[in-house]
Design a protein around this motif. Structure first.
Motif, PDB file in Angstrom:
ATOM      1  N   GLN A  64       0.822  -1.205   0.000  1.00 33.82           N
ATOM      2  CA  GLN A  64       0.000   0.000   0.000  1.00 33.82           C
ATOM      3  C   GLN A  64       0.856   1.256   0.000  1.00 33.82           C
ATOM      4  OE1 GLN A  64      -2.511  -0.606   3.404  1.00 33.82           O
ATOM      5  NE2 GLN A  64      -4.093  -1.642   2.200  1.00 33.82           N
ATOM      6  N   ALA A  65       1.941   1.252   0.769  1.00 36.53           N
ATOM      7  CA  ALA A  65       2.831   2.418   0.809  1.00 36.53           C
ATOM      8  C   ALA A  65       3.493   2.635  -0.545  1.00 36.53           C
ATOM      9  CB  ALA A  65       3.883   2.228   1.890  1.00 36.53           C
ATOM     10  N   TYR A  67       2.291   1.750  -3.453  1.00 33.21           N
ATOM     11  CA  TYR A  67       1.256   2.221  -4.376  1.00 33.21           C
ATOM     12  C   TYR A  67       0.980   3.704  -4.165  1.00 33.21           C
ATOM     13  CZ  TYR A  67      -3.238   2.748  -6.679  1.00 33.21           C
ATOM     14  OH  TYR A  67      -4.252   3.181  -7.472  1.00 33.21           O
ATOM     15  N   ARG A  68       0.871   4.122  -2.893  1.00 34.13           N
ATOM     16  CA  ARG A  68       0.632   5.546  -2.610  1.00 34.13           C
ATOM     17  C   ARG A  68       1.783   6.414  -3.101  1.00 34.13           C
ATOM     18  NH1 ARG A  68      -0.873   3.660   2.705  1.00 34.13           N
ATOM     19  NH2 ARG A  68      -3.093   3.238   2.673  1.00 34.13           N
ATOM     20  N   LYS A  69       3.006   5.925  -2.932  1.00 34.95           N
ATOM     21  CA  LYS A  69       4.174   6.677  -3.374  1.00 34.95           C
ATOM     22  C   LYS A  69       4.171   6.826  -4.894  1.00 34.95           C
ATOM     23  CE  LYS A  69       9.207   6.626  -3.205  1.00 34.95           C
ATOM     24  NZ  LYS A  69      10.390   5.872  -2.790  1.00 34.95           N
ATOM     25  N   GLU A  71       1.596   6.645  -6.841  1.00 31.34           N
ATOM     26  CA  GLU A  71       0.458   7.475  -7.212  1.00 31.34           C
ATOM     27  C   GLU A  71       0.769   8.956  -6.972  1.00 31.34           C
ATOM     28  OE1 GLU A  71      -3.300   7.095  -4.969  1.00 31.34           O
ATOM     29  OE2 GLU A  71      -4.020   6.193  -6.834  1.00 31.34           O
ATOM     30  N   ALA A  72       1.483   9.252  -5.889  1.00 32.53           N
ATOM     31  CA  ALA A  72       1.834  10.639  -5.584  1.00 32.53           C
ATOM     32  C   ALA A  72       2.830  11.196  -6.595  1.00 32.53           C
ATOM     33  CB  ALA A  72       2.412  10.731  -4.179  1.00 32.53           C
TER      34      ALA A  72
END
Length: 97
Positions: A64-65, A67-69, A71-72
């Motif tokens: 999840q981390a 993916y968020r990175k 995406e950011a």
């Protein structure tokens, strides 16, 4: 569950892991010699993972981390939209007419 019974009266989900661990202890240890417990470390680790899901939770948080990175950073601007992913590239009804 701590009683050893599952929610619906049968054996709990971790009971097979417990049996494997117990069998390892029976085969590798005796009342005089406990040095064989080291051989049972993988079975014990599997049993604890079944009970607590710590490795799985850590893996999910890491994914999840990441993916968020990504995406950011916006690294993949040509990524398909959620609608395109859901339709798997098939034509919609409006487009086929």
């Amino acid at each position: 569950m701590s009683s050893g019974y599952g929610l619906h009266g049968g054996p709990s989900r971790c009971f097979p892991f417990w049996q494997e661990l117990l069998a390892c202890y029976v085969v590798n240890t005796s009342s005089e010699d406990d040095s064989g417990k080291k051989k049972c470390a993988p079975a014990l680790e599997d049993y604890y993972e079944c009970l607590h899901h710590k490795k799985e939770a850590h893996r999910v948080m890491t994914l999840q981390a990441a993916y968020r990175k990504a995406e950011a950073l916006g690294s993949n601007k040509e990524a398909p939209s959620a609608g395109q992913i859901r339709s798997l590239g098939m034509l919609s009804r409006e487009e086929s007419k």
